[in-house]
Design a protein around this motif. Structure first.
Motif, PDB file in Angstrom:
ATOM      1  N   GLY A  50       0.874  -1.255  -0.200  1.00 24.43           N
ATOM      2  CA  GLY A  50      -0.039  -0.433   0.062  1.00 24.43           C
ATOM      3  C   GLY A  50       0.540   1.610   0.157  1.00 24.43           C
ATOM      4  O   GLY A  50       0.303   2.546   0.018  1.00 24.43           O
ATOM      5  N   TYR A  51       2.063   0.825  -0.370  1.00 23.89           N
ATOM      6  CA  TYR A  51       2.449   2.640  -0.305  1.00 23.89           C
ATOM      7  C   TYR A  51       2.957   2.947  -1.760  1.00 23.89           C
ATOM      8  O   TYR A  51       3.885   2.229  -2.507  1.00 23.89           O
ATOM      9  N   GLU A  54       5.957   5.130  -2.531  1.00 24.47           N
ATOM     10  CA  GLU A  54       7.875   4.887  -2.822  1.00 24.47           C
ATOM     11  C   GLU A  54       7.541   3.742  -3.873  1.00 24.47           C
ATOM     12  O   GLU A  54       8.981   3.684  -4.225  1.00 24.47           O
ATOM     13  N   THR A  57       9.250   5.809  -6.346  1.00 22.21           N
ATOM     14  CA  THR A  57      10.216   5.989  -6.185  1.00 22.21           C
ATOM     15  C   THR A  57      11.236   4.940  -7.253  1.00 22.21           C
ATOM     16  O   THR A  57      11.740   5.437  -8.021  1.00 22.21           O
TER      17      THR A  57
ATOM     18  N   ARG B 385      -5.327  -1.524   0.813  1.00 22.95           N
ATOM     19  CA  ARG B 385      -4.628  -1.270   1.090  1.00 22.95           C
ATOM     20  C   ARG B 385      -3.624   0.378   1.448  1.00 22.95           C
ATOM     21  O   ARG B 385      -3.327   0.792   2.133  1.00 22.95           O
ATOM     22  N   ARG B 386      -3.474   0.389   0.078  1.00 21.37           N
ATOM     23  CA  ARG B 386      -3.740   1.663   0.035  1.00 21.37           C
ATOM     24  C   ARG B 386      -3.968   3.169   1.195  1.00 21.37           C
ATOM     25  O   ARG B 386      -3.434   4.116   1.231  1.00 21.37           O
ATOM     26  N   VAL B 389      -2.920   2.592   4.367  1.00 19.40           N
ATOM     27  CA  VAL B 389      -2.015   3.470   4.620  1.00 19.40           C
ATOM     28  C   VAL B 389      -1.602   4.824   4.546  1.00 19.40           C
ATOM     29  O   VAL B 389      -1.088   6.095   5.270  1.00 19.40           O
ATOM     30  N   SER B 394      -1.212   1.789   8.892  1.00 22.69           N
ATOM     31  CA  SER B 394      -0.749   0.191   9.085  1.00 22.69           C
ATOM     32  C   SER B 394       0.527   1.022  10.508  1.00 22.69           C
ATOM     33  O   SER B 394       0.611   2.443  10.591  1.00 22.69           O
ATOM     34  N   PRO B 395       0.523   0.114  10.826  1.00 25.46           N
ATOM     35  CA  PRO B 395       2.022   0.090  12.146  1.00 25.46           C
ATOM     36  C   PRO B 395       3.207   1.116  11.685  1.00 25.46           C
ATOM     37  O   PRO B 395       3.695   1.325  10.835  1.00 25.46           O
ATOM     38  N   GLU B 398       6.243  -0.702   9.838  1.00 25.56           N
ATOM     39  CA  GLU B 398       6.344  -0.880   8.888  1.00 25.56           C
ATOM     40  C   GLU B 398       6.831   0.306   8.252  1.00 25.56           C
ATOM     41  O   GLU B 398       7.425   0.618   7.240  1.00 25.56           O
ATOM     42  N   ARG B 399       5.623   1.303   8.776  1.00 25.15           N
ATOM     43  CA  ARG B 399       5.835   2.918   7.769  1.00 25.15           C
ATOM     44  C   ARG B 399       7.624   3.333   7.786  1.00 25.15           C
ATOM     45  O   ARG B 399       7.472   4.104   6.989  1.00 25.15           O
ATOM     46  N   PHE B 402       9.254   1.285   5.377  1.00 23.26           N
ATOM     47  CA  PHE B 402       8.508   1.714   3.596  1.00 23.26           C
ATOM     48  C   PHE B 402       9.539   2.885   3.640  1.00 23.26           C
ATOM     49  O   PHE B 402       9.865   3.383   2.085  1.00 23.26           O
ATOM     50  N   ARG B 403       9.739   4.127   4.824  1.00 22.47           N
ATOM     51  CA  ARG B 403      10.434   5.322   4.091  1.00 22.47           C
ATOM     52  C   ARG B 403      11.885   5.357   3.600  1.00 22.47           C
ATOM     53  O   ARG B 403      11.878   5.653   2.382  1.00 22.47           O
ATOM     54  N   PHE B 405      12.873   2.113   2.618  1.00 17.94           N
ATOM     55  CA  PHE B 405      12.979   1.783   1.428  1.00 17.94           C
ATOM     56  C   PHE B 405      12.681   2.918  -0.098  1.00 17.94           C
ATOM     57  O   PHE B 405      13.390   2.247  -0.495  1.00 17.94           O
ATOM     58  N   GLY B 406      11.921   4.223   0.317  1.00 21.07           N
ATOM     59  CA  GLY B 406      12.080   4.961  -0.322  1.00 21.07           C
ATOM     60  C   GLY B 406      13.022   5.491  -0.884  1.00 21.07           C
ATOM     61  O   GLY B 406      14.030   5.920  -1.292  1.00 21.07           O
ATOM     62  N   MET B 409      15.793   3.155  -2.739  1.00 22.34           N
ATOM     63  CA  MET B 409      15.021   3.961  -3.958  1.00 22.34           C
ATOM     64  C   MET B 409      15.465   4.793  -5.243  1.00 22.34           C
ATOM     65  O   MET B 409      15.837   4.342  -6.323  1.00 22.34           O
ATOM     66  N   ASN B 410      15.831   6.038  -3.666  1.00 22.88           N
ATOM     67  CA  ASN B 410      16.223   6.752  -5.252  1.00 22.88           C
ATOM     68  C   ASN B 410      17.496   7.240  -4.739  1.00 22.88           C
ATOM     69  O   ASN B 410      17.946   7.830  -5.413  1.00 22.88           O
ATOM     70  N   PRO B 412      20.553   4.731  -5.826  1.00 17.45           N
ATOM     71  CA  PRO B 412      21.306   3.497  -5.887  1.00 17.45           C
ATOM     72  C   PRO B 412      22.530   3.422  -5.052  1.00 17.45           C
ATOM     73  O   PRO B 412      22.471   2.365  -4.706  1.00 17.45           O
ATOM     74  N   TYR B 415      20.705   1.627  -1.726  1.00 21.63           N
ATOM     75  CA  TYR B 415      20.442   1.069  -1.896  1.00 21.63           C
ATOM     76  C   TYR B 415      21.377  -0.129  -2.391  1.00 21.63           C
ATOM     77  O   TYR B 415      21.720  -1.348  -0.992  1.00 21.63           O
TER      78      TYR B 415
END
Lengths: 251, 477
Positions: A50-51, A54, A57, B385-386, B389, B394-395, B398-399, B402-403, B405-406, B409-410, B412, B415
């Motif tokens: 659901g993110y 992200e 991105t 789910r989106r 969020v 969402s917990p 988890e947030r 994924f932050r 993660f984001g 991803m921006n 490399p 990453y």
């Protein structure tokens, strides 16, 4: 033919030999292979949880990394389906990225799909003794619509008996964060999958998605069943090497 | 609708998982229904064409729902019936209660209606001293057991013969044989009196045909016919989306419903009712009331979830869902179970009581693949789910993940660093064969039942830079 590899995060980190097998098989069939180092994860974990910001991105970075690619090949039906199916919708409201996403989606192929449908290879010179069964991963079978191609490649391996997996259309219970978030349900699902695999009496399990295979292998190992687990590309390449060493020893 | 099983989701799941009979019977039922559907599809030959046509009909109808509802209501009234539009559960039940009081009703006989489950009709009638009896065998069984349906078309699928014999014995006040025909005979005797003496008959509505104002009911037991014709007053409770424009359109959806549900070409009874008894009719009810219920359905209109209203309640998605197979219908907590329930319930009612439902899926897509009207069920689960969020449900952990993660991803380089760190962090946990059987942090849940591979000594990109790009050999297995 020039092919750019998208080696998924799982394969890169945990199963590099899958990517290596893909490199060598593609080269054997006349492809010039490159691997853009700026690539990242396809964003599926974020997307499915659901993110979506992200996930966008990640998608943008991947689109940038492959902007010069002619064909993009990935050893994962799930990641290929993510890009083909969801990238265009992720940018549906974005005038700047929508077309880029669509163009990228159009050139992404799962490994066996690319071998059979683009390279027109349906048979490889390979041999491997054993009894194998094939797990169709949900996203590859339903999302990408690819199911016959990996089986055609497998069936060309001499000495390999390929047997049907009962209830092959059923999910193995991986589902990304589902495996952890809903672990009790996920465990029941993978147990059922293990049961079906054992019923085939196969000693080899083959698939096209390392995520599902990691799940099933993890459970097979925990329960102590000696079933070997391979990605299609890996088994094909192993078979090619065996075939070649047999040929050379025959001379 | 509120939670029919007040336990938290995890405990409801546990109940399902710990019920070996339930799981065996769902497994058998799914195998039978799936096989039936496949056979029916083969005989039909062009299932995809039927799906496309049915989807087009449903899409058109829901797009123009106000028009067809108006046409339907007008025709019901022209036929001598009464129509009531209920926006909420409360309005629907209040209307029914007013009617029951006006008729001085003592007993009500019912033929399976999901909307009446949704609006808790039985309980509300009971509160004013009216006895409501379910006449569908499956519904009758779960009514005695004080439970909710656990399957859309087979509500008592989770009960075995012994349990049913015990429930019936309480009614009979004596031991009953655990024999299917004896048990159905008993139920039939019990229900026969109820049919004859009921003041009001309440039925659901599988489809409502707008062009003639007719109600169409599909059943295998014939109870719907008795419910709708014996009592003097017939009440139809229907979701507002149950409309089809014409009889020709009905043909398409009606051809798909039983085939998708059980693999039957057609059910034993397909009943069409157009208004109450007319002057020269021998039988039939004197009054027909149609309660058209919204109860949250309009939340979906005009949104990306609109096509959930295409659902024809065949239960095909339940029959292929591996999650449903393992946890059973009651774990979903509401009236609508399985994949369609996981999508529909939060749309009807919001997330407050239903936060977990969108996550009760591995997103395998079997539901979407089988749906006869092509509802993209698993995609809708992702969209829900989106929404969760976006609503910050969402917990926190988890947030945070994924932050991160984001950010990676921006960038490399970040990453790559992350992958490298994972390798070093996990190394101490790996055994000789390169597997973790007791993982740290988020891996703990995974490794309780499964081994986890340790990261490779050399990642693919490291190999590529060292050897692969120059044509180097791969490592052996």
């Amino acid at each position: 033919m020039r092919v750019s590899l998208f080696i998924t995060c799982l394969s890169d980190c945990f199963f590099p030999r899958v990517g290596q097998a893909v490199v060598h098989l593609l080269r054997r069939h006349g492809c010039e292979v490159d691997f853009p180092l700026e690539q990242v994860c396809c964003g599926q974990p974020a997307y499915n949880s659901g993110y979506h910001e992200e996930a966008r991105t990640a998608a943008k970075q991947l689109i940038r990394a492959f902007k010069n690619a002619q064909y993009v090949v990935s050893p994962s039906g799930s990641c290929a389906a993510m890009i083909r199916h969801y990238y265009p919708t992720l940018f549906a409201a974005d005038d700047e990225w929508r077309d880029k996403a669509q163009q990228f989606a159009d050139k992404v192929y799962e490994f066996s799909q690319f071998m059979v449908n683009i390279l027109k290879v349906s048979s490889v010179d390979a041999c491997y003794e054993g009894r194998a069964t094939y797990h169709h991963s949900c996203h590859m079978m339903r999302g990408l619509g690819v199911s016959g191609e990996p089986l055609r490649l497998l069936q060309s391996i001499k000495g390999l008996e390929v047997v049907d997996l009962p209830y092959h259309q059923d999910c193995c219970g991986f589902g990304g964060t589902f495996a952890v978030k809903m672990k009790e349900i996920s465990e029941q699902m993978v147990d059922e999958k293990v049961e079906h695999i054992l019923a085939t009496q196969a000693n080899i399990l083959v698939g096209s998605d390392m995520a599902c295979l990691m799940n099933i292998q993890g459970r097979l190992r925990r329960l102590g069943y000696p079933v070997q687990v391979f990605h299609v590309a890996e088994l094909l390449y192993e078979g090619v090497q065996r075939y070649e060493s047999l040929q050379s020893s025959a001379i | 609708m509120s939670l029919s099983n007040p336990l938290p989701f995890k405990q409801r799941v546990e109940q399902g998982l710990n019920d070996p009979f339930l799981r065996q019977s769902l497994k058998n039922a799914q195998a039978r229904f799936r096989e039936g559907k496949q056979r029916a599809a083969q005989i039909l030959g062009n299932l995809e064409e039927w799906r496309t046509r049915a989807e087009a009909i449903r899409h058109h109808t829901i797009e123009h729902l106000d028009y067809y509802l108006d046409q339907f209501a007008t025709n019901v009234e022209n036929n001598g019936g009464t129509v009531f539009f209920a926006e909420t559960e409360q309005e629907a039940v209040d209307y029914l209660i007013r009617l029951a009081k006006a008729k001085q009703a003592k007993t009500v006989i019912k033929s399976k209606s999901m909307v009446s489950e949704e609006t808790h009709v039985n309980k509300r009638l009971e509160e004013i001293g009216v006895e409501a009896i379910e006449s569908d065998l499956g519904e009758y069984i779960i009514q005695l057991a004080k439970e909710m349906p656990s399957h859309i078309i087979a509500p008592a699928i989770h009960k075995n013969r012994r349990q049913i014999a015990q429930l019936f014995a309480e009614v009979a006040g004596k031991e009953l044989p655990e024999d299917t025909s004896a048990l159905t005979r008993f139920a039939r005797h019990q229900l026969r009196d109820k049919f004859l003496n009921a003041d009001i008959g309440i039925s659901g509505c599988n489809f409502a045909v707008a062009e003639t104002g007719s109600i169409v009911l599909v059943s295998n037991e014939g109870n719907a016919r008795l419910t709708t014709t014996l009592p003097k007053t017939h009440v139809v409770m229907m979701g507002m989306e149950r409309i089809v424009p014409t009889w020709e359109d009905l043909d398409a959806v009606l051809s798909l419903l039983p085939r998708s549900a059980t693999g039957q070409k057609i059910t034993s009874y397909v009943t069409a009712l157009t208004g109450p008894r007319r002057e020269n009719d021998q039988d039939g009810p004197e009054e027909m009331h149609v309660i058209i219920v919204d109860n949250g359905r309009s939340n979906a209109l005009g949104t990306e979830y609109q096509s959930i209203l295409h659902c024809i309640r065949c239960g095909a998605c339940l029959n292929v869902c591996p999650v449903y197979r393992h946890i059973g219908g009651h774990a979903y907590g509401g009236v609508y179970t399985g994949p369609v329930g996981a999508v529909l319930t939060p749309i009807l009612e919001g997330f407050d009581e239903w936060e977990e439902l969108p996550y009760a899926s591995s997103l395998c897509g079997a539901c979407t693949e089988t749906c006869p009207v092509k509802i993209p069920l698993h995609d809708m689960l992702i969209d829900l789910r989106r929404d969760e969020v976006d609503e910050k449900r969402s917990p926190g952990v988890e947030r945070f993940i994924f932050r991160l993660f984001g950010t990676a991803m921006n960038n490399p380089a970040l990453y790559r660093l992350g992958l490298k760190m994972a390798k070093h962090l996990l190394k101490p946990f790996a055994d000789d064969e390169g597997f973790l059987n007791k993982g740290p942090g988020p891996l703990k849940a995974w490794t309780e039942e499964r081994d986890f591979p340790a990261p490779a000594k050399e990642s693919f990109r490291e190999w590529w830079q060292r050897a692969g790009r120059y044509g180097g050999d791969p490592d052996g297995r």
